[in-house]
Write an enzyme that holds these catalytic residues in place. Sequence first.
Site, PDB file in Angstrom:
ATOM      1  CG  ASP A 178      25.058   3.302  22.865  1.00 46.77           C
ATOM      2  OD1 ASP A 178      24.857   2.068  23.081  1.00 46.77           O
ATOM      3  OD2 ASP A 178      26.387   3.539  23.311  1.00 46.77           O
ATOM      4  CG  HIS A 205      29.305   1.393  22.434  1.00 45.47           C
ATOM      5  ND1 HIS A 205      28.086   1.544  21.945  1.00 45.47           N
ATOM      6  CD2 HIS A 205      29.632   0.439  21.477  1.00 45.47           C
ATOM      7  CE1 HIS A 205      27.544   1.095  21.212  1.00 45.47           C
ATOM      8  NE2 HIS A 205      28.558   0.341  20.770  1.00 45.47           N
TER       9      HIS A 205
END
Length: 341
Positions: A178, A205
């Site tokens: 990310d 996530h």
Amino acid sequence: MASSTSSAMAKWAAQAARGFAAAAPSSGKGRKVAVLGAAGGIGQPLSMLMKMNSQVSSLSLYDIAGTPGVAADVSHINTKAQVKGFDKDGLAEALRGCDLVIIPAGVPRKPGMTRDDLFKINAGIVRDLVTAVGQHCPGAVLNIISNPVNSTVPIAAEQLKKMGVYDKRKVMGVTTLDVVRAKTFYAEKNGLDVASVDVPVVGGHAGVTILPLFSQATPKATMSAEVLDALTKRTQDGGTEVVQAKAGKGSATLSMAYAAALFADSCLRGLNGAPVVECTYVESTVTDAPYFASKVKLSTEGVDKIHDLGPLSDYEKAGLKAMMPELLASIEKGVQFVKGA
């Protein structure tokens, strides 16, 4: 021409082999690292990258099938790490003496697959592998990649608690992809050198639980509300973007392997006495969620300090509030999977 190309490739290989651990202490201890799920789409490139890390002296590659071939292939790379491959009967031997265990095992998300479908398959895989870690190398740092990370990290923690060997400093969900995506998209949009860019990413996530803090990005760039929203959503939907681009025939394996190798390198640096700050998903009191991704200091025992979120923009405050129901539900789902087993 061939000689010149060969020389250039040899130079690149030598630099790459040093690259991941360039800032590590030269006297740092060589570490034993295991990759569980080493024959998979993430596991194979990740195994190669860990073989290239100068902090790794012993590399154990485990999967239920295909591992001897991967190990033989990776072992030919001219770096110091000694490589051994283990199949389904060799998990205990693969884990004994490990300092770091990386778990990419499981199935990737495919078109039409719900998060619940993914959970049902990967939850059991992670529980069983973590059980083996608790039995054979309970002091190892755990890097969990298997999705859904929002649930699999609590699963790992609860399983280790049941075994009496849980150390919250050593169980981490890898959210580095990310961060890698946020840096890439931010740099591209603002014409910046991506090597100089930093963007913290907090939360979880998956989807809306991924919150890039562009207000804290460096170097600072002024962006309209529309651009900010588009970059945030692209970071959140990065995995779907890759699945669609591969027409359902794959997921984010190469970028994930790269991100996992970066995070593993930081964990090894910390273990070897050179503390590093990274974003990762851990047991946390920073928010109301018992597990949360934020900046942490990685040191000789794993997570040494969890940093608070810092000043948030109104947009980010709204994003933090919006993610909570989904994040809390995912965490509870993981906890109950173990408690109800």
